[in-house]
Write a protein that holds these residues in place. Sequence first.
Motif, PDB file in Angstrom:
ATOM      1  N   PHE A   1      -7.791   2.094   2.108  1.00  0.00           N
ATOM      2  CA  PHE A   1      -6.537   1.456   2.516  1.00  0.00           C
ATOM      3  C   PHE A   1      -6.809   0.310   3.499  1.00  0.00           C
ATOM      4  O   PHE A   1      -6.339  -0.806   3.286  1.00  0.00           O
ATOM      5  CB  PHE A   1      -5.563   2.479   3.144  1.00  0.00           C
ATOM      6  CG  PHE A   1      -5.076   3.554   2.203  1.00  0.00           C
ATOM      7  CD1 PHE A   1      -5.162   3.405   0.826  1.00  0.00           C
ATOM      8  CD2 PHE A   1      -4.507   4.728   2.706  1.00  0.00           C
ATOM      9  CE1 PHE A   1      -4.701   4.396  -0.040  1.00  0.00           C
ATOM     10  CE2 PHE A   1      -4.031   5.726   1.849  1.00  0.00           C
ATOM     11  CZ  PHE A   1      -4.133   5.564   0.480  1.00  0.00           C
TER      12      PHE A   1
ATOM     13  N   ALA B   1      -9.795   7.007   0.679  1.00  0.00           N
ATOM     14  CA  ALA B   1      -8.608   6.295   1.137  1.00  0.00           C
ATOM     15  C   ALA B   1      -8.733   5.912   2.613  1.00  0.00           C
ATOM     16  O   ALA B   1      -8.180   4.906   3.051  1.00  0.00           O
ATOM     17  CB  ALA B   1      -7.367   7.151   0.922  1.00  0.00           C
TER      18      ALA B   1
ATOM     19  N   LEU C   1       0.833  -1.207   0.000  1.00  0.00           N
ATOM     20  CA  LEU C   1       0.000   0.000   0.000  1.00  0.00           C
ATOM     21  C   LEU C   1       0.868   1.257   0.000  1.00  0.00           C
ATOM     22  O   LEU C   1       0.593   2.214  -0.714  1.00  0.00           O
ATOM     23  CB  LEU C   1      -0.943   0.006   1.205  1.00  0.00           C
ATOM     24  CG  LEU C   1      -2.252  -0.753   1.015  1.00  0.00           C
ATOM     25  CD1 LEU C   1      -2.917  -1.049   2.349  1.00  0.00           C
ATOM     26  CD2 LEU C   1      -3.228   0.037   0.131  1.00  0.00           C
TER      27      LEU C   1
ATOM     28  N   TYR D   1      -5.067   1.811  -5.413  1.00  0.00           N
ATOM     29  CA  TYR D   1      -4.491   1.497  -4.097  1.00  0.00           C
ATOM     30  C   TYR D   1      -3.942   0.063  -4.073  1.00  0.00           C
ATOM     31  O   TYR D   1      -2.974  -0.229  -3.403  1.00  0.00           O
ATOM     32  CB  TYR D   1      -5.537   1.596  -2.966  1.00  0.00           C
ATOM     33  CG  TYR D   1      -6.243   2.918  -2.816  1.00  0.00           C
ATOM     34  CD1 TYR D   1      -5.753   4.088  -3.392  1.00  0.00           C
ATOM     35  CD2 TYR D   1      -7.421   2.995  -2.059  1.00  0.00           C
ATOM     36  CE1 TYR D   1      -6.431   5.285  -3.239  1.00  0.00           C
ATOM     37  CE2 TYR D   1      -8.095   4.189  -1.899  1.00  0.00           C
ATOM     38  CZ  TYR D   1      -7.604   5.336  -2.497  1.00  0.00           C
ATOM     39  OH  TYR D   1      -8.285   6.508  -2.347  1.00  0.00           O
TER      40      TYR D   1
END
Length: 605
Positions: free
Chosen positions: A59, A55, A13, A94
């Motif tokens: 993530f 995000a 990541l 991502y």
Amino acid sequence: MTKFEALGLDKSLLDAIADLGFENPSEVQEKAIPILLETETDLVALAQTGTGKTAAFGFPIIQKIDSASRTTQGLILSPTRELCLQITNELKLYSKYEKNISTVAIYGGASITDQARQIKRGAQIIVATPGRMKDMINRRLVDISKIDYCVLDEADEMLNMGFFEDIKDILSNTPDEKSTWLFSATMPKEVSIIAKKFMHSPQEITVGTKNAGTSTVQHEYYVVGGRDRYPALKRLADTNPDIFSVIFCRTKRDTQKVAEKLIEDGYSAGALHGDLSQNQRDLVMNSFRKKQIQMLVATDVAARGIDVDDITHVINYQLPDEIETYTHRSGRTGRAGKSGISMVIVTRSEMRKIKSIENKIQQKFISKKIPTGMEICEIQLYHLANKIKDTEINEDVEGYLSAINDVLKDVDREELIKKIVSVEFTRFYNYYNKTRDLNTQDSGDRGRDRDGRRGGEAPSSGSVRYFINVGEKDGYDWMSLKDFLRETVGLGKDDVFKVDVKDSFSFFNTDAEVTEKILATFTDLKVEGRFVNVEVSKNPGGGGGRRDRNRNSRSSGGGSFRRDRGKSGGGSGRDRDRSKKRERSFGKSENSGNRRSKRKKNDFF
Ligand code: ADP
Ligand code: MG
């Protein structure tokens, strides 16, 4: 250790984040990511649009799912097809260094069979709009009975759009022991109901204040006669040559008409509303994203999914029926830490609504005047000069230079400059010369601007307008330029007003008493090695005089100045053909675009 590393994210990541160019986590990311990575918990996260929520859940979800299993483990619900696709694209970016993670988008208006096929191949993450999701559940084309994570993104928007029942149905097909993460810009009652009903003691994080309108947005209103809405819009556009804006109308028909008129008048505009086919809407959105369209005219419903950064202006061509809706409109600008302007064109009878909106958003509107024709000419002139300065030289002109020099040999530099500028400027000048003032003289009884002055009234001492040769390009917005001026000159909090920042230059006002001080400060002042130059604006209307001018909107317009800005329109083949007419139509009278609607005035205004 980077700040992202400190949040507990894996190398794959972190590499993807580096490729995206994100340097530091945003506030909501900083708060949400560690919680979501370390614990299995429900979460309610409130943060305004443009703060990086995707995000913040994206993530963690990527890090937590098991890529060795093809089972669907995460479901993200989002209000519109646009957003759905956007989130899917982001998640793919991502997870670019993760092997075997598949994210599939599910939304209406596209083949359900294709989507079902993609799911069947094994999608660990599904991003869906509620309507299509429900449909696919009913047809047993998806299985979400084993998901570990469910994200409700833009929960307020989804509920606004009437998806409450659908969401309830969808959630009833998911296991109880999953974690639910709810992300929303605002926390209306309906969202708290969802949180109470479907979540188990969620942790709560808030970024900024709850329910507040975005504070980086300046709100302005312009009072005009009902029939002058369209010419007013054009002037707002012409005052802001680099405008990149969404213009909101109340109905699909008005949306279409305003867009058509703008295109006819030579602006780079496009329409977005529910009567267009999905394909047409995609075309318009793509052109808008690529900035081939500077003015996107949209209905509230169609604009729901618009998540484009860098929108400089939101223009409310008409006010929405619901005050709530205003917050959503103005939130389209001022994203990702940038400043933005939300302009409202109102008639006198609508002034009460401004007051109600102020109460709702807890922010004051500034009363502004539609610029006069000559003010627009002044702005266009500076804009043109800057454009010439910044134009990259096309080396292919070399071959023609000696012939050109020959033609121009008797013209000296000063004369040449005048002539070059006149080539373009004369069009604007002829167009706006002798046009009337569009402002309704009595802007209502209220309406002090942010500086406490009554709208339309000059301060008693007389105010002076200035030109300054710094603008957006130098990193200024209206707030920071105001601060810069106050600090540099040593002025009080309210001494600088009507700050209008353009791309490479700006305007501002002060009371006449401080003019000398200002001009003295800016004699020979260098900032970062460059002379900062301030002059009293030449335009009596625009600056020095007793009228409170303001120009703060912009669109492109009527003008040849934007001719080179690429295609206009873009929405459909028809629009594109229209753009060919741009030049010709320029120079029509301001109201000429209305000709058709004059016959049917009532359904337009
Ligand atoms: P929201 O969902 O809160 O409205 P988005 O997730 O769409 O916001 O993000 C808004 C913009 O900010 C996007 O262009 C995104 O790529 C960018 N962005 C997100 N996080 C960061 C970060 N940490 N640094 C820089 N840009 C970011
Ligand atoms: Mg979002």
